[in-house]
Scaffold this active site. Structure first.
Site, mmCIF file in Angstrom:
data_model
loop_
_atom_site.group_PDB
_atom_site.id
_atom_site.type_symbol
_atom_site.label_atom_id
_atom_site.label_comp_id
_atom_site.label_asym_id
_atom_site.label_seq_id
_atom_site.Cartn_x
_atom_site.Cartn_y
_atom_site.Cartn_z
ATOM 1 N N GLU A 225 9.047 -7.836 -16.883
ATOM 2 C CA GLU A 225 10.413 -8.343 -16.724
ATOM 3 C C GLU A 225 10.455 -9.864 -16.819
ATOM 4 O OE1 GLU A 225 13.420 -6.865 -16.361
ATOM 5 O OE2 GLU A 225 12.575 -4.851 -16.625
ATOM 6 N N SER B 106 4.872 -9.043 -14.013
ATOM 7 C CA SER B 106 5.718 -7.989 -14.582
ATOM 8 C C SER B 106 6.184 -8.328 -15.988
ATOM 9 C CB SER B 106 6.939 -7.788 -13.681
ATOM 10 O OG SER B 106 7.912 -6.971 -14.298
ATOM 11 N N ALA C 147 6.495 -6.048 -3.018
ATOM 12 C CA ALA C 147 7.647 -6.720 -3.627
ATOM 13 C C ALA C 147 8.896 -5.879 -3.400
ATOM 14 C CB ALA C 147 7.443 -6.918 -5.132
ATOM 15 N N ILE D 9 0.819 -1.212 0.000
ATOM 16 C CA ILE D 9 0.000 0.000 0.000
ATOM 17 C C ILE D 9 0.855 1.265 0.000
ATOM 18 C CG2 ILE D 9 -0.160 0.028 2.531
ATOM 19 C CD1 ILE D 9 -3.027 1.063 0.204
ATOM 20 N N THR D 10 2.103 1.180 0.499
ATOM 21 C CA THR D 10 2.948 2.376 0.578
ATOM 22 C C THR D 10 3.634 2.704 -0.743
ATOM 23 O OG1 THR D 10 4.867 1.091 1.332
ATOM 24 C CG2 THR D 10 3.408 1.985 3.031
ATOM 25 N N TYR E 74 14.914 -10.426 -10.016
ATOM 26 C CA TYR E 74 13.557 -9.885 -9.877
ATOM 27 C C TYR E 74 12.611 -10.568 -10.862
ATOM 28 C CZ TYR E 74 9.691 -6.580 -10.483
ATOM 29 O OH TYR E 74 8.444 -6.010 -10.603
ATOM 30 N N ASN F 271 6.128 -1.320 -17.898
ATOM 31 C CA ASN F 271 6.589 -0.205 -17.064
ATOM 32 C C ASN F 271 5.512 0.863 -16.918
ATOM 33 O OD1 ASN F 271 9.001 -1.590 -18.262
ATOM 34 N ND2 ASN F 271 10.056 -0.184 -16.884
ATOM 35 N N HIS F 272 5.225 1.214 -15.686
ATOM 36 C CA HIS F 272 4.233 2.257 -15.417
ATOM 37 C C HIS F 272 4.793 3.183 -14.351
ATOM 38 C CE1 HIS F 272 3.455 -1.403 -13.140
ATOM 39 N NE2 HIS F 272 2.935 -0.676 -12.163
#
Length: 349
Positions: A129, A127, A80, A9-10, A151, A180-181
């Site tokens: 990735e 992702s 993550a 959430i952070t 990752y 990517n965002h």
């Protein structure tokens, strides 16, 4: 009132998703790691009303407790170790958090639900990735994975585990293969924000240059506020599935620099950018670009913010933050937290 639990959430995505869900009438619970977490104040400021629960993706009992307290209808696993470059230096921690963390959240749902997972809907943040050394361009849901970083490997594990729990336990589980965002809320260690902040500081005379790695890398960049809307849409479908979320456009770091510096009136940025071998990856991912036609057709989703608009938004926000810091202290703080302008760019209700 529907109830949602968000891990991470952070982070950038957690904040935008929290805003989106609160706006849709959800009771939102957010998982926060550690006591006296310095990011709690940011969450409470941007997502007032969210209920914060202490928990850690490396600690299964804390996750079981969070599920039992929140009794969620929807769970969004966004937590993550998300900085790709760091994953080579902290590969074990990345595996424990980004990979095994998915297993622990799924197990917490299974244990707390007494093996009855029928009422919970689960979103896993996969992702681009995972595609890594791509087998085809653009990348779609059926493109084979070839991750090129710890990752990416950890995300691939979490992705397949989500599929396995869907097939093994009938869990309504979806994975969003997000390309990517970015946003003004992106951490300053990420290249997009590193550039936007450096450009702002250079234009204000607070910084002389910025050091970067491979300027030829190409990515499919979208706006995080748009992408969390796709997450929510996945969990509103009748049948769980996995989706690529992307703009379908690819741009190089050079192009990003062109747009960012042009925003502050600098056309030739060559004198302000340094190439530093420290920022080159051990195994590079050269080009990523996604085909989001399935998300467009099934979810009715499409990006609203284009590449130029995104970069300019980030530069503008960093300019405002740096100017505000200078006006208050006489010099900019190295860890300026951006807040303000980005609130005009939340996902559509």
């Amino acid at each position: 009132m529907p109830r949602a639990l968000i891990t991470g959430i952070t982070g950038q995505d957690g904040l935008y998703l929290g805003e989106l869900l609160v706006g849709r009438g959800y009771e939102v619970f957010g998982l926060v790691r550690g006591q006296s977490n310095p990011k709690v104040a940011t969450v409470e400021r941007l997502v007032p009303g969210v209920v914060l629960l202490e928990g850690d993706l490396t600690d299964l009992p804390s996750l079981i407790g969070a599920v039992e307290i929140s009794q969620p209808d929807e769970v969004y696993n966004l937590g993550a170790i998300s900085f790709v470059g760091l994953s080579w230096k902290q590969a074990e921690l990345t595996g424990e958090t980004t990979g095994m963390g998915v297993l622990r959240v799924l197990e917490a749902l299974r244990i707390a639900g007494g093996n009855d997972l029928s009422r919970v809907r689960f979103y896993q943040a996969s992702s681009s990735e995972m595609f890594g050394k791509v087998r085809e361009t653009p990348q779609r849901e059926t493109t084979p994975f070839h991750p090129r970083s710890p990752y990416g490997v950890a995300k691939t594990f979490g992705h397949y585990l989500t599929v396995n729990y869907r097939e093994s336990y009938g869990l309504f589980a979806c994975s969003g293969m997000l390309f990517n965002h970015e946003s003004p809320r992106r951490g300053i260690e990420f290249v997009t924000r590193k550039i936007s902040r450096a450009v702002a500081r250079i234009s204000l005379g607070l910084q002389d240059s910025v050091s970067l790695g491979n300027l030829e890398s190409r990515r499919d960049w979208g706006f995080a506020g748009d992408y969390v809307d796709a997450m929510w849409r996945m969990l509103q479908q009748d049948t769980p599935d996995d989706f690529v979320v992307a703009t379908g456009e690819t741009h190089s770091i050079r192009e990003l620099l062109d747009v960012a510096f042009a925003r502050v009136g600098i056309e030739d940025w060559s004198g302000y950018v340094r190439s530093d071998p420290r920022f080159f990856r051990p195994a590079e991912v050269d080009v990523l670009v996604g085909d989001a036609s399935k998300a467009r057709e099934v979810l009715g989703w499409k990006p609203r913010v284009g590449f130029h608009e995104l970069v300019e938004m980030m530069v503008d926000a960093d300019l405002a933050a740096e100017r505000a810091e200078v006006s208050h202290t006489g010099s900019a703080h190295p860890d300026t937290v951006v807040g303000g302008l980005e609130r005009n760019w939340t996902a559509a209700p």
